[in-house]
Scaffold this motif. Structure first.
Motif, short mmCIF file in Angstrom:
data_model
loop_
_atom_site.label_atom_id
_atom_site.label_comp_id
_atom_site.label_asym_id
_atom_site.label_seq_id
_atom_site.Cartn_x
_atom_site.Cartn_y
_atom_site.Cartn_z
N UNK A 187 40.31 5.29 -20.35
CA UNK A 187 40.57 6.43 -19.44
C UNK A 187 39.26 7.03 -18.96
N UNK A 188 38.31 7.18 -19.91
CA UNK A 188 37.03 7.80 -19.58
C UNK A 188 36.25 6.97 -18.56
N UNK A 189 36.32 5.63 -18.71
CA UNK A 189 35.55 4.74 -17.83
C UNK A 189 36.38 4.20 -16.67
N UNK A 190 37.62 4.68 -16.55
CA UNK A 190 38.54 4.24 -15.51
C UNK A 190 38.69 2.72 -15.48
N UNK A 191 38.81 2.15 -16.70
CA UNK A 191 39.07 0.71 -16.81
C UNK A 191 37.87 -0.17 -16.65
N UNK A 192 36.65 0.38 -16.65
CA UNK A 192 35.43 -0.42 -16.52
C UNK A 192 35.06 -0.96 -17.91
N UNK A 193 35.30 -2.25 -18.11
CA UNK A 193 35.13 -2.85 -19.44
C UNK A 193 33.67 -2.83 -19.87
N UNK A 194 32.76 -3.08 -18.97
CA UNK A 194 31.34 -3.11 -19.33
C UNK A 194 30.90 -1.75 -19.87
N UNK A 195 31.27 -0.67 -19.16
CA UNK A 195 30.89 0.67 -19.62
C UNK A 195 31.60 1.04 -20.92
N UNK A 196 32.88 0.68 -21.03
CA UNK A 196 33.64 1.00 -22.24
C UNK A 196 33.07 0.27 -23.45
N UNK A 197 32.73 -1.01 -23.27
CA UNK A 197 32.16 -1.79 -24.37
C UNK A 197 30.82 -1.22 -24.81
N UNK A 198 30.01 -0.77 -23.82
CA UNK A 198 28.71 -0.19 -24.14
C UNK A 198 28.87 1.10 -24.95
N UNK A 199 29.82 1.95 -24.53
CA UNK A 199 30.07 3.19 -25.27
C UNK A 199 30.56 2.91 -26.71
N UNK A 200 31.32 1.81 -26.86
CA UNK A 200 31.85 1.46 -28.18
C UNK A 200 30.84 0.71 -29.04
N UNK A 201 29.70 0.34 -28.44
CA UNK A 201 28.70 -0.41 -29.19
C UNK A 201 29.12 -1.84 -29.46
N UNK A 202 29.88 -2.44 -28.55
CA UNK A 202 30.37 -3.81 -28.69
C UNK A 202 30.04 -4.59 -27.42
N UNK A 203 29.96 -5.93 -27.55
CA UNK A 203 29.77 -6.72 -26.34
C UNK A 203 31.12 -6.92 -25.66
#
Length: 452
Positions: free
Chosen positions: A411-427
């Motif tokens: 929700x925070x990244x509006x479905x942007x997987x790259x940004x969401x993965x970076x925030x989660x500390x995962x590739x």
């Protein structure tokens, strides 16, 4: 032979029943008689017997059919068959099916008494499964539960490992303690561990021990539960949740009766009997490669299957009154009984939490009761509260948190997987795997095209 040894005589000949009754009384037994196999089964459900003596040829259910029904409900109850139509085929068939003895009428009274004495010795005396179970704190009048108790108490004096299956709250640890207390290891320790409640990284150390410095925080040597249970019984609850890597080490310990502490080089011999339990479908776990087949067969030399509380409803009033007495003692109360309405309500409830849930409901009722008889309204209120969502297991809580966390990121990244993965500390690959596990799609969180 004890005077309490109860013999049930089943014959449609009243004169023979009276004759046997007199002979058995004279010999010090406690006889009871029935005129049919159907009546005998009803009698056994009301009051257990130590030996059954049955005629082979009777109207309705014959002696062998009665034996088959008894074997299905009370597997260790010995049956002696009598017949006026004795023949080698009858005797062979009776023996093949497991009948304890076979006598042809007219029979010698001493021969019958000799068979009775041997039958009592085989079953370990005159104590019935129900009496023995009560001695170990287990109360039941359910034929299905009594059958499992008979198997449990029969295997108690062996060294066989036992796997107890049953839903959560059905009393698996209670049965395990009863097996231990009825065994030759009763004077040794009974050590229980819940394999599903300890993190994988700590479970190996908990079971096998560790040496000082084996890992961060290991400030001293620890013996481990196998060595703590030496000479007694180790109960591995929720064995189905044990990680595969640790299953290999457990199998080796069971095969060799040797444990090697974490970080240590030398093995330590132990003398431990292992009882285990699970609520999981281990057949499914075996098929899916989540549980080792060789370990399963090592643990399940004898298997027990505990019925749910809904499958033994005749025990609900019995258990409710037992828990009432225990709750009175704990809380210093004097609640005398449950009202008929309260008992009816308890008997009809669903009980997804089984015996543990019933105990919780009675505990609430005793704590809140303002009279010496628990009314139906109080039971209704306790049932309603007890079916509210409880604190979930740790694994379930983690799964729920992880899913909610991923939803918030998307929700925070509006479905942007790259940004969401970076925030989660995962590739990205790891993040996509997490989304797949929780059945989430990043596209569902992207803003609608052309939206205002």
């Amino acid at each position: 032979m004890s005077e309490k040894t109860r013999v049930l005589v089943v014959d449609d000949d009243p004169s023979l029943c009276r004759l046997l009754e007199m002979r058995l009384q004279t010999a010090g037994y406690q006889p009871a008689t029935c005129e049919s196999g159907e009546r005998a089964l009803a009698e056994l459900e009301q009051e257990p017997a130590d030996v059954v003596v049955a005629d082979l040829k009777m109207g309705g259910m014959d002696g062998l059919a009665l034996f088959d029904a008894i074997r299905g409900r009370w597997p260790t109850l010995p049956v002696i068959i009598l017949t006026a139509h004795g023949s080698i085929p009858d005797a062979v068939e009776a023996t093949r099916r497991g009948v304890h003895g076979f006598l042809t009428k007219p029979f010698d009274a001493e021969e019958l008494l000799d068979l009775l004495e041997k039958a009592v010795n085989v079953t370990g005396g005159s104590e019935s499964a129900r009496e023995s179970a009560q001695r170990h704190g287990i109360h039941t009048r359910s034929p299905r539960m009594e059958a499992e108790l008979e198997r449990a108490l029969l295997v108690a004096n062996s060294e066989a490992n036992v796997l107890i299956r049953g839903a959560s709250g059905t009393g698996k640890e209670v049965i395990a303690r009863a097996i231990h207390n009825a065994s030759q290891r009763a004077q040794g320790p009974f050590v229980a561990v819940n394999c599903g409640a300890i993190p994988e990284t700590l479970l190996e150390s908990e079971l096998f021990g560790h040496v000082k410095g084996a890992f961060t925080g290991a400030e001293r040597d620890r013996e481990g539960l196998f060595r703590e249970a030496d000479g007694g019984t180790l109960f591995l609850d929720e064995i189905g949740d044990m990680p595969l890597q640790l299953q290999v080490k457990l199998l080796r310990a069971l095969q060799e009766q040797v444990v090697r502490p974490l970080g240590g080089r030398d093995g330590v011999s132990v003398n431990v009997r292992v009882l285990s339990a699970t609520h999981r479908d281990l057949d499914k776990a075996l098929a899916e490669g989540e549980f080792r087949e060789d370990l399963y067969f090592r643990l399940a030399v004898v298997g027990l299957e505990l019925p749910s509380l809904a499958q033994r409803r005749e025990d609900i009033p019995l258990l409710a009154k037992q828990f009432l007495s225990e709750a009175n003692e704990r809380h210093g109360r004097e609640v005398r009984d449950l009202s008929p309405e309260a008992l009816e309500m308890l008997s009809q409830a669903e009980w997804p939490g089984n015996i543990r849930q019933l105990q919780n409901v009675i505990e609430q009722c005793v704590a809140l009761s303002t009279s010496d008889v628990i009314p139906g309204d109080l039971v209704r209120q306790a049932l309603r509260q007890d079916t509210q969502p409880a604190v979930p297991p740790l694994a379930q809580a983690r799964e729920s948190f992880e899913r909610e966390y991923l939803i918030r990121l998307l929700k925070l990244t509006e479905g942007n997987v790259s940004r969401a993965a970076k925030l989660a500390g995962r590739n990205r690959t790891e993040f996509y795997r997490l989304l797949g596990r929780h059945e989430l799609r990043a596209a569902d969180f992207k803003p609608a095209k052309g939206g205002s």
